[in-house]
Write an enzyme that holds these catalytic residues in place. Structure first.
Site, PDB file in Angstrom:
ATOM      1  N   ASP A 230      -4.024  -1.108 -10.688  1.00 36.27           N
ATOM      2  CA  ASP A 230      -2.567  -0.879 -10.694  1.00 36.27           C
ATOM      3  C   ASP A 230      -1.939  -1.121 -12.059  1.00 36.27           C
ATOM      4  OD1 ASP A 230      -2.523  -2.395  -7.438  1.00 36.27           O
ATOM      5  OD2 ASP A 230      -2.788  -0.304  -8.000  1.00 36.27           O
TER       6      ASP A 230
HETATM    7  N1  LIG Z   1      -9.952   1.041 -10.323  1.00 36.14           N
HETATM    8  C1  LIG Z   1      -8.834   1.223  -9.569  1.00 36.14           C
HETATM    9  N2  LIG Z   1      -8.962   1.468  -8.257  1.00 36.14           N
HETATM   10  C2  LIG Z   1      -7.841   1.623  -7.497  1.00 36.14           C
HETATM   11  C3  LIG Z   1      -6.554   1.518  -8.073  1.00 36.14           C
HETATM   12  C4  LIG Z   1      -6.462   1.273  -9.480  1.00 36.14           C
HETATM   13  O1  LIG Z   1      -5.359   1.210 -10.064  1.00 36.14           O
HETATM   14  N3  LIG Z   1      -7.624   1.137 -10.195  1.00 36.14           N
HETATM   15  N4  LIG Z   1      -5.432   1.579  -7.249  1.00 36.14           N
HETATM   16  C5  LIG Z   1      -5.740   1.270  -5.849  1.00 36.14           C
HETATM   17  C6  LIG Z   1      -4.674   1.342  -4.811  1.00 36.14           C
HETATM   18  N5  LIG Z   1      -4.283   0.014  -4.400  1.00 36.14           N
HETATM   19  C7  LIG Z   1      -2.943  -0.161  -4.451  1.00 36.14           C
HETATM   20  O2  LIG Z   1      -2.213   0.817  -4.702  1.00 36.14           O
HETATM   21  C8  LIG Z   1      -5.151  -0.976  -3.881  1.00 36.14           C
HETATM   22  C9  LIG Z   1      -6.216  -0.576  -3.096  1.00 36.14           C
HETATM   23  C10 LIG Z   1      -7.098  -1.540  -2.571  1.00 36.14           C
HETATM   24  C11 LIG Z   1      -6.911  -2.871  -2.806  1.00 36.14           C
HETATM   25  C12 LIG Z   1      -7.876  -3.847  -2.230  1.00 36.14           C
HETATM   26  O3  LIG Z   1      -7.766  -5.030  -2.433  1.00 36.14           O
HETATM   27  N6  LIG Z   1      -8.848  -3.293  -1.485  1.00 36.14           N
HETATM   28  C13 LIG Z   1      -9.945  -4.123  -0.881  1.00 36.14           C
HETATM   29  C14 LIG Z   1     -10.375  -3.550   0.465  1.00 36.14           C
HETATM   30  C15 LIG Z   1      -9.176  -3.381   1.399  1.00 36.14           C
HETATM   31  C16 LIG Z   1      -9.603  -2.704   2.706  1.00 36.14           C
HETATM   32  O4  LIG Z   1     -10.807  -2.427   2.856  1.00 36.14           O
HETATM   33  O5  LIG Z   1      -8.709  -2.477   3.540  1.00 36.14           O
HETATM   34  C17 LIG Z   1     -11.166  -3.992  -1.814  1.00 36.14           C
HETATM   35  O6  LIG Z   1     -11.349  -2.931  -2.472  1.00 36.14           O
HETATM   36  O7  LIG Z   1     -11.975  -4.938  -1.771  1.00 36.14           O
HETATM   37  C18 LIG Z   1      -5.842  -3.269  -3.601  1.00 36.14           C
HETATM   38  C19 LIG Z   1      -4.958  -2.320  -4.117  1.00 36.14           C
HETATM   39  C20 LIG Z   1      -6.839   2.195  -5.389  1.00 36.14           C
HETATM   40  N7  LIG Z   1      -7.977   1.899  -6.167  1.00 36.14           N
END
Ligand SMILES: Nc1nc2c(c(=O)[nH]1)N[C@@H](CN(C=O)c1ccc(C(=O)N[C@@H](CCC(=O)O)C(=O)O)cc1)CN2
EC number: 3.5.1.10
Length: 287
Positions: A230
């Site tokens: 983000d």
């Molecule tokens: N490398 C990046 N990947 C993603 C970005 C980014 O800016 N750089 N934006 C995110 C979107 N996002 C908020 O908008 C976001 C998505 C996921 C998570 C998170 O903590 N996910 C957990 C799993 C959650 C689940 O399984 O329900 C994780 O990945 O461990 C935080 C923010 C999209 N990707």
């Protein structure tokens, strides 16, 4: 019958003579400038422009124009792109459980508001999650993921992106953090909708973070995806008022409309070559 159109976007270190050289080159190759927007960033001393040009049928020698622009680019250390507006970008959309942004993209695409080829939808949730949505004509790829299978799942995501020829990737509330490797492969061509007014409330559950903070505005941000969660260059944002009466679920519900309109604006502007990267920021030549 509308005349064929091309869009020229460019950036370079600012100095006198850029516009004259570009405009002369367009003129000399049969192009007619329809619209021109430019920006001189006095802080970075870089110059940006977006020029739409049309031409009588087959009066534009595109390869020759491109060669002429290459010469101008050499002279001014310029990066440029020249795209035929008739050529639609291939777009793939990634989604998780919350599908309001995907629904909005499908609706606008079917209306003809989004000039793109939608080549696929990828989700880590099954097709039954979206029974109310019409995916007719759009291949759906169910790619479930767990913490243990993240790398394998992401390899599948990358395979689908490559095999569909997707040029633009939209994270429409896709709730998986992309690895540094995939974020690098998609640099400048992956847009995410974050459900907060960044830089506030990065990461997961931003509406709950905002509620705990007692905010009086909630927002959404469309940004390019980078390895830093983000933190990517911001493309578009919008906000709406909220109050002490609102629960987190009220904010989630109110936020859906903000997210939809912010993402669809950003997607349309990218499809129209209106967004230029300016380091950690963007230049957006809105219409
Ligand atoms: N490398 C990046 N990947 C993603 C970005 C980014 O800016 N750089 N934006 C995110 C979107 N996002 C908020 O908008 C976001 C998505 C996921 C998570 C998170 O903590 N996910 C957990 C799993 C959650 C689940 O399984 O329900 C994780 O990945 O461990 C935080 C923010 C999209 N990707």
């Amino acid at each position: 019958m509308p005349r064929p159109e091309h869009v020229l976007t460019l950036s370079c270190p600012n100095r006198p003579g850029i516009v004259a050289a570009v405009a002369t080159t367009i003129f000399e190759h049969g192009g007619n400038i329809r619209e021109a927007q430019q920006y001189d960033d006095v802080e970075t001393r870089r110059f940006f422009a977006r020029i739409t040009l049309d031409h009588p049928e087959d009066a534009l020698d595109v390869p020759a124009l491109r060669a002429g622009l290459d010469a101008v680019a050499d002279r001014f250390s310029m990066q440029f792109a020249l795209r035929d507006r008739a050529e639609r970008r291939k777009v793939i959309v990634l989604v998780s459980k919350f599908d309001h942004c995907l629904a909005d993209i499908l609706y606008r695409w079917r209306l003809g508001e989004l000039p793109m080829d939608l080549v696929g939808i990828i989700s880590n949730h099954g097709r039954e999650t979206y029974q109310h949505l019409d995916f007719t004509g759009v291949p759906f790829h169910y790619l479930p993921v767990t913490k243990q299978t993240k790398l394998e799942q992401e390899a599948e995501v990358w395979r689908v992106i490559r095999e569909t020829g997707a040029e633009l990737v939209i994270l429409a509330r896709y709730m998986q953090v992309l690895s540094d490797g995939l974020a690098a492969k998609l640099a400048g061509r992956c847009i995410n909708i974050h459900h907060s007014f960044l830089p506030g409330f990065k990461g997961a559950r931003p509406y709950h973070q905002a509620h705990a903070r007692g905010v009086k505005l909630i927002g959404a941000t469309a940004h390019f995806v980078t390895a830093d969660l983000d933190e990517g260059p911001i493309i578009e944002q919008d906000v709406e008022r909220c109050s002490h009466n609102d629960t987190p679920d009220d904010l989630v519900r109110q936020g859906r409309d903000i997210e939809r309109r912010v993402l669809s604006r950003a997607l349309l502007w990218q499809l129209e070559d209106r967004i230029l990267l300016n380091g950690a920021r963007t230049v957006v030549f809105r219409d």
